[in-house]
Structures are given as structure tokens and as C-alpha cells.
Design an enzyme around this catalytic site. Structure first.
Site, PDB file in Angstrom:
ATOM      1  N   LYS A 174       0.849  -1.204   0.000  1.00 32.11           N
ATOM      2  CA  LYS A 174       0.000   0.000   0.000  1.00 32.11           C
ATOM      3  C   LYS A 174       0.878   1.246   0.000  1.00 32.11           C
ATOM      4  O   LYS A 174       1.868   1.309   0.762  1.00 32.11           O
ATOM      5  CB  LYS A 174      -0.899  -0.029   1.248  1.00 32.11           C
ATOM      6  N   SER A 231      -9.900   1.515   2.367  1.00 28.51           N
ATOM      7  CA  SER A 231      -9.016   2.349   1.570  1.00 28.51           C
ATOM      8  C   SER A 231      -7.919   1.578   0.838  1.00 28.51           C
ATOM      9  O   SER A 231      -7.347   2.110  -0.116  1.00 28.51           O
ATOM     10  CB  SER A 231      -8.351   3.413   2.458  1.00 28.51           C
ATOM     11  N   SER A 246     -10.167  -0.725   6.477  1.00 26.47           N
ATOM     12  CA  SER A 246      -9.505  -0.607   5.174  1.00 26.47           C
ATOM     13  C   SER A 246      -8.777  -1.829   4.640  1.00 26.47           C
ATOM     14  O   SER A 246      -8.392  -1.842   3.476  1.00 26.47           O
ATOM     15  CB  SER A 246      -8.529   0.561   5.200  1.00 26.47           C
TER      16      SER A 246
HETATM   17  N1  GLN Z   1     -13.602   3.909   5.572  1.00 24.41           N
HETATM   18  C1  GLN Z   1     -13.036   4.333   6.812  1.00 24.41           C
HETATM   19  C2  GLN Z   1     -12.699   5.801   6.744  1.00 24.41           C
HETATM   20  O1  GLN Z   1     -12.947   6.401   5.761  1.00 24.41           O
HETATM   21  C3  GLN Z   1     -11.864   3.497   7.197  1.00 24.41           C
HETATM   22  C4  GLN Z   1     -10.602   3.833   6.495  1.00 24.41           C
HETATM   23  C5  GLN Z   1      -9.423   3.029   6.966  1.00 24.41           C
HETATM   24  O2  GLN Z   1      -9.551   1.992   7.624  1.00 24.41           O
HETATM   25  N2  GLN Z   1      -8.242   3.546   6.685  1.00 24.41           N
HETATM   26  O3  GLN Z   1     -12.182   6.365   7.640  1.00 24.41           O
END
Ligand code: GLN
Length: 478
Positions: free
Chosen positions: A83, A158, A182
Site C-alpha cells: 500500500k 481504503s 480498510s
Molecule cells: N472507511 C473508513 C474511513 O474512511 C476506514 C478507512 C481506513 O480503515 N483507513 O475512515
């Protein structure tokens, strides 16, 4: 044999038996990336030169260990993707933001150091929602990642690129990070296995932070066995991350999972099966629960009464921590710097041009909630609710061994479907954020597909440091 379809274990066996070399494997993946990634957009950077160098070194190491009659590490010579919020020394690390467009990582994250020690091959850096803020992958400044199962749909976020590249055989495995879902959410959407470890199990050193009390790095893989292998390689105490713990993970439980379900107490939270859940998702998850029961597990209905507040609580705490973490990106020390008439002007212009809309929204929410006069009403309150969410799980784990529930109320959504409505986007995180608030481990296991062919993940949640139990049960269900 199609080299890009192999699991880590299969690739390891092939390398051991000289059926192919790491250079063969790496080239097969690089070709695959060239063929499909123009459309999928899972990679932001392909580190071809690094990958080929690492593959040559891995082949030398494999030859040497064979000459000496010794084993070589399971991940030696295995091509993976990282990532783009995790630093790989000397490579770009953008967090999918314009503000870090030309930022080059000055050192390796601890997880990368550990993977390199095993002799891994790094194919590239994967796409994500900018600074990991999002659930669909559409908040990337470099365009959304498409879902390999249906290219009109999102890969989930994400860690969008990390899940999509494994699902599309563009990498043997990948690393993602999970602050509120994410790793699990894109795994559910793409049909990969994703493990969000217990808070403190894996070092966060070298991960561009989002919400520091929530962030964890974890593996995304083709099967459960591989998730165990990668988790085992990256977990453990690190003096560079004070929250990391001296955790001795027990390997190989997944391999011997013959009767892990017999007598296992599985909790099913009643608050997770309410209005708003897609009927097909519910059906697939419930039928897996039924199979577990038929295999000898005891199904117990449990209550996590503070679930209804968890999302609001997360969407205060995560932005508060993000606003503090992102303050370092001021146009002076890192990344993009736009000239201005004075220092304030430099700040305003650099941040104004550098950050995307969702990141700005989070910074504003976080800064507001932390400001004097509002702190008690928002941040302090959210911290109190976080304790209640933790207590809900602690109580549940007095009665059950693991919790089964969906990862997301919906399968992969269409690209553009929710981009104008942040709240409906946040609602996709309803089943994942509590796990981060409580610091628990959670895994997404692909358990079926909708009529349209979209993967659905089962979420298996364990008590702190119960990754071995989660993996053993997931392996049996798999
Ligand atoms: N969808 C969640 C957010 O927007 C989680 C994102 C994540 O785990 N980095 O914060």
C-alpha cells in the site's frame, strides 16, 4: 502452470523444487501488471528495477541454502505489493495524495524491513483512498481502482489497490492498513482474505499515519494459510513503535484445523443484522454461520448495544487524530510547497492545492472537535463511548470464542454511486469500525458471491491476540 495464480505456499514449493525461479515468477507478475493494470489502476508505482534485483538475490539465496541443505524463508522470492502509505526506502510514497506526489521514502517501514529480511520481491506501491480516508478507493488523487470482478464497481477502500491486485493476480500477496475497515472492506469487495491484526501486534513505524490509536498494518492474500504466513513474518515488538507488543504468534494452527469448529462458541451480534443490510449479503453470511453450526459450532446470539454509536464515535476520533497527524504536511517540511506572499499564504496554498476534498473535510471536522469549547462535547464524549464499545466486546467474549458477522452491509458499489454523499459512504463502515475502536483482530473471509458475481466476505472477530484462533477457524471454513 500459470505462475501468477499460485499461493505463497505453492510458489514456495515450486521455488524449492526448481520448477521455476523467482525471476520467472517476478517477470510473470510484471507482465500481468502491464497487461491488466492500465484498466484496473491498482498500482501507483511499479518498482520493476527493485523487483528484478530482489528476485536475482532471492534466487542466489535459494541456490545457496539448497547447496547447504538448508530451508529458505517461506517468503523468499515471493512477489508482493505494498500500500502506498507504507514506506519502502528509496521509492515514492504518495499516500495517493497530490501533496506527497514526489515524496520519496527515506527509510523502510519495519514491516518492509522484516519482509526484506525474508527475501521478498516488491513489485510496486498500490493505490488507496488519499491518506487512507475512504471506503471505496475513489478518494485517490490518482483515480479509483476498479474491481476485478466487475470493472464498473469500486474495489473498496481504503486499501483498494492492495486487494484488487491480489484478486487480479497482479501480486502473490500485499500489505494494507486498517484504521476503520480498510483491509477488511476491500477484501470483502474483491474476494481476498484480509487480516486486520490486534492493535499492537504489528509495528506501525513507517506507515503514514491516519488515526494513530486505530491504525494497523496487515496482510491481504489469496487464502487463509498465506495470511498466516505473512502475519507471522510482520508481527512482533519493535523498539520504533512504543505501542507494539512482544507477541509470540503461534504458527501453523491453520494447517491443522481439522476440528476447530467442534464445540466452538460463535457469537452473532443481533445489532448487525438490521435494516439496511443487503438481503443477499445477509443470506450468504447466515448460510456460512449455519455451516459452522453443522460442523459442530454452538451459535450464540449476542448483543453489542453500543453499535449504534460506534460509527459516530469513530468519525470523531479518526478525524481528530488525522487532523493532528496531517498538521506536519504544512508545505514547508514535506512534499508539495507552493510559493506565497508570507508563511500563512504558503500554508494555505500548499494545503489548498495538495489535499483532496475528503481529507480537507476530515481535517476540518477533527480540528473543530478538538478546539476549546467543543472538546468536551465531541472528543471527550467520543472517548467515553469508545470505552463502552470496548466493554461490549469484553462482555461478549466472556460468552463466546469468536464473533461472526458481515464485513459490509453491501457488496461492491458502482463507481460514482456514493461520491456525492459522504454520509452514505461512511455507512459502509458500520460493521468494521468497532473492531478498531476496541483494538481487536478481525478477518475478512470470502464466503460466497451475489447473483451478479460480486464477492461477499464474512467477518471473523476475535479477542485481543487471538489471531491464531481466527485463522484456524477461517481455514476450516475455507
Ligand atoms: N472507511 C473508513 C474511513 O474512511 C476506514 C478507512 C481506513 O480503515 N483507513 O475512515
Amino acid at each position: 502452470m500459470n505462475l501468477t495464480e499460485l499461493t505463497i505456499k505453492q510458489a514456495h514449493e515450486g521455488l524449492k523444487n526448481k520448477e521455476f525461479t523467482s525471476v520467472d515468477l517476478t517477470k510473470a507478475y510484471l507482465d500481468k501488471i502491464k497487461k491488466v493494470d492500465g484498466e484496473l489502476n491498482a498500482y501507483l508505482t511499479v518498482t520493476e528495477k527493485l523487483a528484478l534485483e530482489q528476485a536475482i538475490r532471492a534466487d542466489e539465496r535459494i541456490a545457496l541454502s539448497k547447496a547447504e541443505g538448508q530451508d529458505f524463508p517461506m517468503l523468499c522470492g515471493i512477489p508482493c505489493a505494498i500500500k502506498d502509505a507504507i514506506m519502502v526506502d528509496g521509492e515514492k510514497c504518495t499516500a495517493a495524495s497530490k501533496i506527497l506526489e514526489n515524496y520519496v521514502a527515506p527509510y523502510d517501514a519495519t514491516v518492509i524491513k522484516k519482509l526484506k529480511e525474508q527475501g521478498v520481491v516488491i513489485l510496486g506501491k498500490t493505490n488507496l483512498d488519499e491518506f487512507a480516508m475512504g471506503g471505496s478507493g475513489e478518494n485517490s488523487a490518482y483515480g479509483p481502482t476498479k474491481n476485478p470482478h466487475d470493472k464498473t464497481r469500486v474495489a473498496g477502500g481504503s486499501s483498494s489497490g492492495s486487494a484488487a491486485c491480489v484478486a487480479a493476480n497482479e501480486a502473490c500477496f500485499s500489505l494494507g492498513s486498517d484504521t476503520g475497515g480498510s483491509i477488511r472492506l476491500p477484501s470483502s469487495f474483491c474476494g481476498t482474505v484480509g487480516l486486520k491484526p490486534t492493535y499492537g501486534a504489528v509495528s506501525r513505524y513507517g506507515l503514514i499515519p491516519f488515526g494513530s490509536s486505530l491504525d494497523q498494518i496487515g496482510p491481504i492474500t489469496k487464502n487463509v494459510d498465506d495470511a498466516e504466513t505473512v502475519f507471522n513474518a510482520i508481527c512482533g515488538k519493535d523498539k520504533m513503535d512504543a505501542t507494539s507488543t512482544d507477541y509470540k504468534f503461534q504458527v501453523s494452527l491453520a494447517g491443522q484445523a481439522s476440528s476447530k469448529l467442534q464445540g466452538l462458541r460463535i457469537g452473532v451480534p443481533k445489532e448487525y443484522f438490521v435494516k439496511g443490510i443487503d438481503p443477499e449479503v445477509e443470506k450468504i453470511v447466515r448460510s456460512t454461520i449455519k455451516k459452522a453450526e453443522e460442523a459442530g459450532a454452538k451459535i450464540v446470539e449476542i448483543s453489542l448495544p453500543n453499535t449504534e454509536f460506534a460509527l459516530a464515535c469513530y468519525y470523531i476520533i479518526a478525524p481528530c487524530e488525522a487532523s493532528a497527524n496531517l498538521a506536519r504536511l504544512d508545505g514547508v517540511r514535506y512534499g508539495l510547497s507552493v510559493d506565497g506572499k508570507d508563511l500563512l499564504d504558503v500554508y494555505l496554498k500548499s494545503k489548498g492545492h495538495g489535499f483532496g476534498a475528503e481529507v480537507k473535510r476530515r481535517i476540518m471536522i477533527g480540528t473543530y472537535a478538538l478546539s476549546s469549547g467543543y472538546y468536551d462535547a465531541y472528543y471527550k464524549k467520543a472517548q467515553e463511548i469508545r470505552q463502552l464499545v470496548k466493554q461490549d466486546f469484553a462482555k461478549a467474549f466472556e460468552k463466546v470464542d469468536l464473533i461472526f458477522c458481515p464485513v459490509s452491509p453491501v457488496p461492491a458499489i458502482k463507481i460514482g454511486e456514493r461520491t456525492d454523499d459522504p454520509l452514505s459512504m461512511y455507512l459502509m463502515d458500520i460493521y468494521t469500525v468497532s473492531v478498531n475502536l476496541a483494538g481487536l483482530p478481525g478477518l475478512s473471509l470470502p464466503v460466497g458471491k451475489t447473483k451478479e458475481g460480486l464477492p461477499v466476505g464474512l467477518q471473523i472477530i476475535g479477542n485481543h491476540f487471538q489471531e491464531n484462533k481466527i485463522l484456524a477457524v477461517a481455514s476450516q471454513l475455507e
